[in-house]
Write a protein that holds these residues in place. Structure first.
Motif, PDB file in Angstrom:
ATOM      1  N   GLU A 225       0.841  -1.200   0.000  1.00 18.44           N
ATOM      2  CA  GLU A 225       0.000   0.000   0.000  1.00 18.44           C
ATOM      3  C   GLU A 225       0.872   1.244   0.000  1.00 18.44           C
ATOM      4  O   GLU A 225       1.777   1.382   0.821  1.00 18.44           O
ATOM      5  N   GLY A 226       0.587   2.126  -0.944  1.00 17.04           N
ATOM      6  CA  GLY A 226       1.271   3.402  -1.019  1.00 17.04           C
ATOM      7  C   GLY A 226       0.261   4.526  -1.147  1.00 17.04           C
ATOM      8  O   GLY A 226      -0.717   4.571  -0.394  1.00 17.04           O
ATOM      9  N   GLU A 227       0.439   5.395  -2.109  1.00 14.78           N
ATOM     10  CA  GLU A 227      -0.497   6.504  -2.309  1.00 14.78           C
ATOM     11  C   GLU A 227      -0.608   6.777  -3.799  1.00 14.78           C
ATOM     12  O   GLU A 227       0.401   6.998  -4.487  1.00 14.78           O
ATOM     13  N   ARG A 239       6.666  10.734  -3.849  1.00 14.94           N
ATOM     14  CA  ARG A 239       5.955   9.539  -4.294  1.00 14.94           C
ATOM     15  C   ARG A 239       6.060   8.396  -3.279  1.00 14.94           C
ATOM     16  O   ARG A 239       7.122   8.182  -2.688  1.00 14.94           O
ATOM     17  N   ARG A 240       4.953   7.690  -3.150  1.00 13.55           N
ATOM     18  CA  ARG A 240       4.929   6.424  -2.408  1.00 13.55           C
ATOM     19  C   ARG A 240       4.358   5.384  -3.371  1.00 13.55           C
ATOM     20  O   ARG A 240       3.193   5.032  -3.322  1.00 13.55           O
ATOM     21  N   ASP A 241       5.227   4.962  -4.277  1.00 12.68           N
ATOM     22  CA  ASP A 241       4.842   4.146  -5.425  1.00 12.68           C
ATOM     23  C   ASP A 241       4.799   2.668  -5.022  1.00 12.68           C
ATOM     24  O   ASP A 241       5.827   2.026  -4.818  1.00 12.68           O
ATOM     25  N   ALA A 242       3.594   2.133  -4.923  1.00  6.17           N
ATOM     26  CA  ALA A 242       3.431   0.747  -4.473  1.00  6.17           C
ATOM     27  C   ALA A 242       3.999  -0.253  -5.478  1.00  6.17           C
ATOM     28  O   ALA A 242       4.539  -1.296  -5.087  1.00  6.17           O
ATOM     29  N   VAL A 279      -1.260   7.624 -13.446  1.00  8.54           N
ATOM     30  CA  VAL A 279      -1.452   7.644 -11.991  1.00  8.54           C
ATOM     31  C   VAL A 279      -0.335   6.825 -11.343  1.00  8.54           C
ATOM     32  O   VAL A 279      -0.062   5.682 -11.751  1.00  8.54           O
ATOM     33  N   VAL A 280       0.315   7.404 -10.330  1.00 10.00           N
ATOM     34  CA  VAL A 280       1.280   6.649  -9.528  1.00 10.00           C
ATOM     35  C   VAL A 280       0.516   5.525  -8.815  1.00 10.00           C
ATOM     36  O   VAL A 280      -0.483   5.786  -8.142  1.00 10.00           O
ATOM     37  N   PRO A 281       0.944   4.275  -8.946  1.00 20.97           N
ATOM     38  CA  PRO A 281       0.191   3.177  -8.327  1.00 20.97           C
ATOM     39  C   PRO A 281       0.105   3.327  -6.804  1.00 20.97           C
ATOM     40  O   PRO A 281       1.122   3.482  -6.122  1.00 20.97           O
ATOM     41  N   GLY A 282      -1.120   3.265  -6.300  1.00 21.04           N
ATOM     42  CA  GLY A 282      -1.330   3.362  -4.859  1.00 21.04           C
ATOM     43  C   GLY A 282      -1.371   2.022  -4.168  1.00 21.04           C
ATOM     44  O   GLY A 282      -1.253   1.952  -2.935  1.00 21.04           O
ATOM     45  N   GLU A 283      -1.554   0.951  -4.945  1.00 18.42           N
ATOM     46  CA  GLU A 283      -1.559  -0.392  -4.371  1.00 18.42           C
ATOM     47  C   GLU A 283      -1.007  -1.365  -5.391  1.00 18.42           C
ATOM     48  O   GLU A 283      -1.207  -1.203  -6.604  1.00 18.42           O
ATOM     49  N   GLY A 314       9.876   0.096   4.469  1.00 17.08           N
ATOM     50  CA  GLY A 314      10.209   1.193   5.382  1.00 17.08           C
ATOM     51  C   GLY A 314      10.964   2.294   4.677  1.00 17.08           C
ATOM     52  O   GLY A 314      10.699   3.497   4.898  1.00 17.08           O
ATOM     53  N   ARG A 315      11.905   1.917   3.829  1.00 17.25           N
ATOM     54  CA  ARG A 315      12.707   2.904   3.096  1.00 17.25           C
ATOM     55  C   ARG A 315      11.854   3.685   2.116  1.00 17.25           C
ATOM     56  O   ARG A 315      12.106   4.871   1.864  1.00 17.25           O
ATOM     57  N   ARG A 316      10.840   3.075   1.545  1.00 19.36           N
ATOM     58  CA  ARG A 316      10.002   3.730   0.538  1.00 19.36           C
ATOM     59  C   ARG A 316       8.728   4.341   1.116  1.00 19.36           C
ATOM     60  O   ARG A 316       7.931   4.910   0.385  1.00 19.36           O
ATOM     61  N   GLY A 317       8.534   4.243   2.424  1.00 21.51           N
ATOM     62  CA  GLY A 317       7.335   4.815   3.025  1.00 21.51           C
ATOM     63  C   GLY A 317       6.067   4.078   2.665  1.00 21.51           C
ATOM     64  O   GLY A 317       4.993   4.682   2.550  1.00 21.51           O
ATOM     65  N   LEU A 318       6.160   2.773   2.520  1.00 23.30           N
ATOM     66  CA  LEU A 318       5.028   1.945   2.129  1.00 23.30           C
ATOM     67  C   LEU A 318       4.647   0.997   3.260  1.00 23.30           C
ATOM     68  O   LEU A 318       5.433   0.722   4.153  1.00 23.30           O
ATOM     69  N   ARG A 319       3.429   0.483   3.196  1.00 26.29           N
ATOM     70  CA  ARG A 319       2.972  -0.561   4.107  1.00 26.29           C
ATOM     71  C   ARG A 319       2.772  -1.846   3.296  1.00 26.29           C
ATOM     72  O   ARG A 319       2.487  -1.781   2.096  1.00 26.29           O
ATOM     73  N   TRP A 320       2.906  -2.983   3.969  1.00 25.32           N
ATOM     74  CA  TRP A 320       2.662  -4.240   3.265  1.00 25.32           C
ATOM     75  C   TRP A 320       2.108  -5.272   4.221  1.00 25.32           C
ATOM     76  O   TRP A 320       2.251  -5.164   5.442  1.00 25.32           O
ATOM     77  N   ARG A 321       1.459  -6.255   3.668  1.00 32.83           N
ATOM     78  CA  ARG A 321       0.944  -7.381   4.457  1.00 32.83           C
ATOM     79  C   ARG A 321       0.974  -8.626   3.588  1.00 32.83           C
ATOM     80  O   ARG A 321       0.991  -8.547   2.354  1.00 32.83           O
TER      81      ARG A 321
END
Length: 419
Positions: A225-227, A239-242, A279-283, A314-321
């Motif tokens: 998950e990004g934005e 950018r928080r490119d997922a 669109v920058v991918p958000g997910e 963490g380095r890219r400011g993203l979340r994951w599961r």
């Protein structure tokens, strides 16, 4: 080999091979397999989940059939992946038929054929090894092993048809699934011949191999998950490119697994959302298939992948599961059945030849389920260049002939051990 070609013509997709569980093509190949089983003197039945079976009894005192004798189960599967080759699974069922043809005792008219063995012979053509239609592999063999789960009834195919609905459309009764289960005392073991689905035998210049084990496997669905933001208006430092995070994770899987012995990790699917060009991918969602010879090594590598993905996100400011969607332990072939397969292969080799190759299977097989019921043994056939699940999948007629001889001799070796 001509029967492999004949089965290849039974397909849901013109110009390629595709046969999935509980389809009209499944019904057609079962009818054809049953006809071939009866041709070699077997009695036939389709079980409660759509597996096709044939049986030839051992001869009891006086030569009469012994319907209560335990059986050695031979076979493989007849379902396929989309755009499949013509040998994966199929050649194992057809080789089993030829073994029965070699070992049966012809009967007079109106009497049942038998085998002069201390056990009966059964052939099984499993109905759903691949899991193509409902996303759950080994449905047919799991039912035989008594491991059916009622949770599976809610599985759906691409058209939204549930497994329960497909059962009814095929003419099966969901309430009778338990009737497919076998008891351990009904079987003396399970032997399967299969193309290798890898290049090791081809690289070694050898025709046949003993299988030592079937790889453990875990499968995950990973979500990053990004934005989502405007592609032109968002600078790189905002950018928080997922998709980039998921891509880096996929490369990390390759890097980690390449450094491990007998561990294979594959990202087979990668999807970006919302999926617009501007669109920058958000997910992003990606699959991970992780296989290993030993469960502990496989799990240790997964922990290493988790740590690496944590660092990337963490380095890219993203979340994951991660959601685990499949887990299967390694299944080790029974020592006795490995021995008889080794003796069977040795019977095809010239005097003084090296011992047959011993290979662990990185691909999954019905033996993974049947191993919970009885001992499993497998014989691999050379697969040129190791390509499988593809129309270029191949095996030579000469290797199949040697495989039939080796499999028949393996049955005789097991019979001698039990005599």
């Amino acid at each position: 080999m001509s029967r492999c070609d004949e089965l290849a013509r039974i397909s849901a997709t013109p110009g390629s091979i595709e046969r999935v569980y509980l389809s009209p093509e499944h019904a057609r190949v079962n009818r054809l397999a049953a006809e071939w089983m009866r041709e070699v003197g077997m009695t036939t039945r389709q079980d409660a989940v759509g597996n096709q079976l044939g049986r030839i009894d051992r001869a009891a005192a006086g030569g009469a059939p012994d319907p209560d004798a335990p059986a050695l189960l031979l076979g493989s599967h007849l379902d396929t992946v989309p755009d499949a080759g013509r040998f994966d699974g199929i050649v194992g069922v057809l080789m089993a038929l030829e073994v029965v043809r070699l070992l049966r005792t012809p009967a007079p008219r109106d009497e049942a054929s038998t085998v002069a063995l201390p056990f009966a012979l059964e052939i099984v053509a499993f109905s759903d090894e691949e899991g193509t239609r409902f996303g759950k592999a080994l449905l047919g063999s799991s039912a035989v092993a008594g491991q059916w789960s009622d949770d599976w009834w809610a599985l759906t195919d691409a058209d939204g048809t549930t497994l329960r609905e497909a059962f009814l459309e095929f003419g099966l009764d969901p309430g009778r699934v338990a009737e497919a289960a076998r008891r351990p005392d009904e079987l003396v073991g399970y032997l399967e011949a299969h193309i290798e689905q890898g290049p090791e035998l081809d690289d070694r210049g050898e025709s046949l191999a003993v299988v030592s084990s079937i790889a453990s496997a875990r499968r995950f669905q990973l979500t990053v998950e990004g934005e989502a933001r405007h592609a032109g208006g968002t600078p790189y430092d905002r950018r928080r490119d997922a998709l980039l995070g998921a891509s880096e994770a996929a490369l990390a899987v390759e890097r980690i697994c390449r450094g491990e012995h007998h561990i294979i990790g594959t990202v087979g699917r990668l999807e970006a959302y919302p999926g617009a060009v501007n669109v920058v991918p958000g997910e992003a969602r990606l699959s991970l298939d992780l296989r290993g010879e030993f469960d502990g090594e496989r799990d240790r590598v997964w922990l290493a992948i988790e740590r690496e993905i944590d660092e990337i996100m963490g380095r890219r400011g993203l979340r994951w599961r991660a959601r685990e969607v499949h887990s299967a332990p390694a299944v080790f072939c029974a020592p006795l059945l490995q021995d008889v397969v080794r003796e069977g292969i040795a019977s095809t080799l010239p005097a003084g030849a090296d011992d047959p190759a011993v290979i662990f299977s990185r691909a999954g097989h019905d033996g993974m389920a049947i191993g919970a019921l009885t001992g499993v043994g497998m014989l691999f056939l050379r697969n040129p260049d190791g390509i499988s699940h593809h129309p270029d999948e191949a095996v030579s007629a000469g290797d199949v002939a040697r495989g039939i001889q080796a499999l028949a001799e393996s049955v005789l070796q097991l019979a001698a051990d039990r005599a």
